[in-house]
Design a protein around this motif. Structure first.
Motif: not given
Lengths: 163, 333, 509
Positions: A84-85, A120-123, C223-226, C382-391
């Protein structure tokens, strides 16, 4: 076995689509038929060649799927319930690209799009959902409008503001 | 990361965010503006659409004009690029814009005079535009490589007559003015030559220098000409080339089509009189300025100002002449 | 000699250095945003360069291109989303390495390879421009047709997996490339009345959609938690974050070969850095000591495309400086800027007014150095920027890419195309159809089709095939070389079959 059957049906559908395309849509979309003098090949040549290759490839795929030799596959990560995501994501992106940006401009549209996607992604933290997209669009404004001189679509709601 | 490290990173992040917010606020306030507060035209910012990619000749001229026009008219003039379809997409947006004088466009010959005869374009060049002013005319000579056996245009014609289908020539695009004009000329001379479609003047120049083609009709030729790698045999437009007056023109040779390749400014149809007047005055001043002339000189264009009435007349006449020539050529579908 | 020194001094002063620095920084930033290219930014600079001191503006433009070619590989490695088409091949080995925590090592490899490739082609430009240009100018449609055809054939071997899916992917790419105005007759093909399709589907919306957007969509399947986790983590071991001296040396043969490929590709107008990157990657894999590492994070697999795509940059200027003919968009922009300053490049410039040319050379070499230094600083950022959460990062990528796709042509249609291709690319990857092959078909078909048809027209005009081939020495040499190559390859394949060597492993990327 069930997945193999589903796969065969999918491939058969693609094959039918390709054949339909080659026989009807292609000639309709390319009105200039035969090669005139001084034209080398006809404008239809390359597309026809590609469609033929596609049909052949799909036929071969159908055959190998029907005879049970499965194409090598990667193991599936995760379960289907997570679908769904990405579907939601696709829907949001297409909605904004198709209609949203044209209606409310890029900035308002972009903030909404980013907010929706983030949720949507969970925030769940409300301040993040609001502040992050705003900062994002501010960064885009700085980069695109000020540095690069590219004007993104406006909503025209407030004539003075670049929104 | 250690606790102290992540603490510092957090502070840095906050500082960064704070700076951004400040910037954003400053930018927004700076961005508001362009209102001149008066009632007459222009009372807010004007946008000129350029149907070509940034950095090209037309785009450069338009930006120079926009900068000067901002000062003369007292309102900000923005340039927006909207490329596609050889200029037809951007030109289409100009045709559809509201006729209030705040959206104008850079126009050149091909999308107006040529393209509508071959493609389904989203505008009618006769009805949908107010042609405000012309500012540049570009030469489009017939070129050959310097090692070529042709010393003059007559030589070329003679060879082509004696060897049907053997003269290989090209222009920077297909169905553009240089292509059609040369086809018409060849038809009149009863010559059968082989046209090799190429994309862009660079490919044509490379073809000339590499011996792939014998003749090319393009406009970006400054470098190789200065290097002595190519020679000019004719000019397709009505006026002779300023530095090569002895080179014959299509007009002099009485060919059916001797097109003027122009750069101009246009807006949607039925623009208010004050808009037209304002731009007539502004463009007259701009094209007479020294800085404009020097840009023109460096980009191999000739300053050729025409005001609204004259320009409108010329464009419509060009469109008619082209349709007629195409009809004779039998290429019109 | 004096003029050389005069020329160099034009470029080696503080103002020029400032211009180069700014250009590199801007280039790296712009390159790292999917959808934005340095060419766009430079194009917007050209009109303003009239008002700048030329020896600030022109070095800045040159630096922007170089910076962007490095910047575009960073998201390719870390997020699997190339910033510009040229970094598409870097994804294949760059991302797996980053997934194993060695993103730092991957980025340093890219930096080293990029600067190496740039320097290689700049030196070739300086000393060999005349010779290369004289040969390259003799490449006409027939020669291009042969080159591109064989490039296509060899790149097909990039795909390891079921062959029918590979063929279908290429066929789809070819078909998509045919949309637009026919290159020979000018009549519309499959545009269905949409004027925005007259120029065909843009490479940027297509490529960013296929590779970058589809990847984001694919990542959304987690999954959302990831998705709350950091996007990429980096190992804390020092050797995972830099290149050792030994590794630097081990890469040299690959780097030389790839830079040569890039330089040759760049000297031939119309091919471009994306093609060069893929060819170099393919060659590196073919001649590798450990081919099984490719696709899993081989350093050679990262270095080869990067060196090649940067090498194209310097070589692009070869036809410009030798003849005054710009080979591609980048060279055309530089030509515009030079013309505005009253400098007409070409052999006359070398003879009568060489200082600007030498200044350009000096600026390019200096820019390589600055690129390396600034790149070293960009990597930790770049490493700093990319350590932001995926969501948070993924929505940011999607919105930035939308802006970038729009900016290219001022068209929302391009943004729509980009997302549609994102959807298609995601579905394709889910079902093991290789998007890379579709892209290769898409990129190479226009040149191939046009060249083949032009060749047919030329052969007609030349009184038959024999006369045509006989009149083109380069063509004859090419045909002979390729006949020899084909024989060799066929013999190699037969030998492998006879000795029962294992088939190539399944694609695991």
């Amino acid at each position: 076995m069930k997945t193999a059957r589903r796969e065969s049906v999918a491939i058969a559908a693609l094959l039918a689509a390709a054949i339909l395309f080659g026989l009807w849509i292609l000639p309709a979309g390319i009105s200039h038929g035969g090669p005139g003098p001084g034209e080398g090949l006809s404008p239809r040549f390359m597309p026809r060649l590609a469609t033929a290759a596609m049909v052949l490839a799909l036929a071969w795929g159908l055959l190998s799927s029907l005879t049970g030799t499965r194409s090598p596959r990667k193991p599936r990560e995760g379960r289907q319930s997570h679908i769904y995501m990405p579907i939601g994501g696709v829907a949001i992106c297409l909605a904004f690209a198709g209609v949203g940006f044209a209606l409310v401009g890029f900035y308002i549209g972009g903030i909404c799009m980013a907010a929706l996607l983030t949720v949507l992604l969970g925030e769940r933290r409300p301040w993040v959902v609001i502040v992050f997209p705003t900062l994002l669009l501010a960064a885009i404004y700085l980069l695109f409008e000020l540095a690069l001189n590219v004007r993104l679509p406006r909503s025209g709601l407030i004539p003075g503001l670049p929104i | 990361m250690s606790a102290a490290g992540s603490g510092r990173a957090l502070v840095a992040c906050h500082a960064f965010v704070g700076a951004f917010a400040l910037f954003a606020a400053a930018a927004l306030t700076a961005g508001c503006g362009g209102q001149t507060g008066s009632d007459e035209y222009p009372s807010r910012a004007i946008t000129i659409i350029v149907p070509y990619a940034p950095g090209g000749g037309g785009d450069t001229f338009t930006r120079a004009i926009a900068a000067q026009a901002s000062e003369i008219l007292g309102a900000k003039v923005f340039v927006e690029n909207r490329t596609g379809g050889g200029g037809t997409v951007g030109v289409g947006s100009v045709a559809r814009a509201p006729a209030d004088g705040y959206t104008l466009g850079f126009v050149s010959s091909s999308p107006l005079v040529m393209a509508p005869n071959f493609l389904d374009v989203p505008y009618d060049p006769v009805q949908d535009f107010t042609y405000l002013s012309r500012f540049i005319v570009t030469p489009h000579p017939v070129l050959v490589g310097s090692g070529s056996r042709f010393g003059s245009f007559a030589d070329l014609l003679e060879y082509a007559r004696a060897n049907p289908g053997r003269l290989r020539w090209s222009s920077a695009g297909i169905n553009g003015a240089p292509h059609i004009a040369t086809l018409a000329a060849f038809r009149q001379e009863e010559i059968d030559a082989a046209f090799i479609p190429m994309q862009g003047s660079s490919e044509v120049l490379a073809g000339l220098l590499g011996g792939t083609i014998d003749m090319g009709v393009i406009s970006d030729y400054a470098g190789p000409l200065a290097a002595g790698d190519i020679r000019v045999l004719a000019e397709i437009g009505p006026e002779p080339l300023p530095d090569l007056p002895s080179v014959p023109t299509y007009q002099q040779m009485a060919y059916p089509l001797a097109p003027t390749i122009f750069f101009g400014l246009a807006g949607p149809a039925e623009l208010p009189g004050e808009v037209v007047a304002a731009w007539d005055a502004a463009m007259r001043t701009i094209t007479a300025s020294d800085s404009f002339s020097s840009i023109a000189h460096r980009l191999s264009g000739r300053v050729a100002y025409l005001d609204h009435q004259e320009f409108q007349r010329h464009v419509l006449a060009d469109i008619d002449a082209t349709r007629e020539a195409l009809r004779l050529l039998g290429a019109n579908e | 000699m004096e003029s050389i020194l005069d020329g160099i001094s034009l470029a080696l002063n503080f103002n020029a250095l400032a211009g180069i620095l700014l250009g590199i920084v801007l280039g790296q930033i712009l390159g790292s945003i999917p959808g934005l290219t340095a060419a766009m930014a430079v194009a917007l600079l050209v009109p303003f360069s009239f008002y700048f001191d030329p020896w600030v503006g022109i070095p800045m433009m040159l630096a922007m291109f170089k910076g962007s070619l490095f910047g575009s590989s960073i998201p390719a490695i870390l997020l699997r989303t190339p910033g510009t088409p040229a970094a598409a091949a870097t994804v294949i080995d760059g991302n797996p390495l980053a997934r194993r925590g060695k993103g730092g090592k991957a980025m340093h490899t890219v930096l080293f390879a990029s600067v190496f490739g740039d320097s290689f082609s700049d030196i070739v430009l300086i000393f060999g421009a005349g010779v290369l240009a004289a040969v390259a100018i003799r490449f006409g449609p027939a020669e291009y047709a042969i080159l591109v055809f064989f490039a296509l054939l060899s790149l097909i071997s990039l795909h390891r997996g079921s062959s029918w899916k590979g063929v279908a992917a290429i066929a789809a790419g070819v078909l998509l490339a045919c949309i637009g105005l026919d290159p020979i007759t000018g009549s519309p093909r499959l545009t269905f009345g949409n004027a925005e399709l007259f120029d065909g589907i843009g490479l940027i919306p297509m490529l960013i959609g296929f590779l970058a957007i589809s990847e984001v969509f694919r990542q959304l399947e987690q999954p959302v938690r990831r998705l709350a986790e950091k996007t990429i983590t980096f190992s804390s071991l020092p050797e995972d974050n830099r290149l050792s001296g030994k590794e630097h040396r081990a890469l040299l043969p690959t780097l030389f070969r790839s830079s040569a490929i890039g330089t040759l590709t760049g000297a031939l107008p119309g091919l471009g850095s994306t093609v060069a990157a893929f060819i170099a990657y393919n060659e590196a894999r073919r001649t590798a000591a450990k081919p099984e590492e490719f696709g899993r994070g081989s350093l050679h697999g990262i270095a080869a495309p990067e060196a090649a795509n940067n090498a194209v940059g310097g070589a692009n200027l070869i036809p410009l400086l030798a003849f005054g003919i710009p080979g591609d968009v980048a060279a055309a922009l530089i030509l515009g800027a030079l013309l505005i300053q009253g400098i007409t490049p070409g052999p006359i410039a070398f003879r009568d007014n060489p200082e600007p040319i030498y200044a350009i050379f000096a600026a390019m070499l200096l820019a390589n150095l600055v690129n390396y230094v600034v790149g070293m600083g960009f990597i930790p950022l770049a490493k700093k920027v990319v350590s932001v959460p995926k969501r948070l990062l993924f929505p940011a990528v999607l919105v930035f890419a939308s802006a970038g796709a729009y900016a290219m042509r001022g068209s929302l249609f391009d943004v729509q195309l980009m997302f549609v291709f994102g959807l298609i690319g995601w579905l394709m990857t889910k079902h093991d159809f290789p998007p890379v092959l579709l892209l290769i078909g898409f990129i190479l078909t226009p040149i191939l089709e046009r060249s083949v048809r032009q060749t047919l027209i030329l052969a007609e005009a030349a009184d038959g095939w024999l006369a045509f081939v006989a009149s083109r020495p380069v063509l004859m040499i090419l045909l002979a070389a390729l006949a020899v190559l084909t024989v060799l390859v066929v013999r190699q394949r037969l030998a492998m079959k006879r000795y029962g060597l294992p088939e190539e492993p399944v694609d695991s990327s």
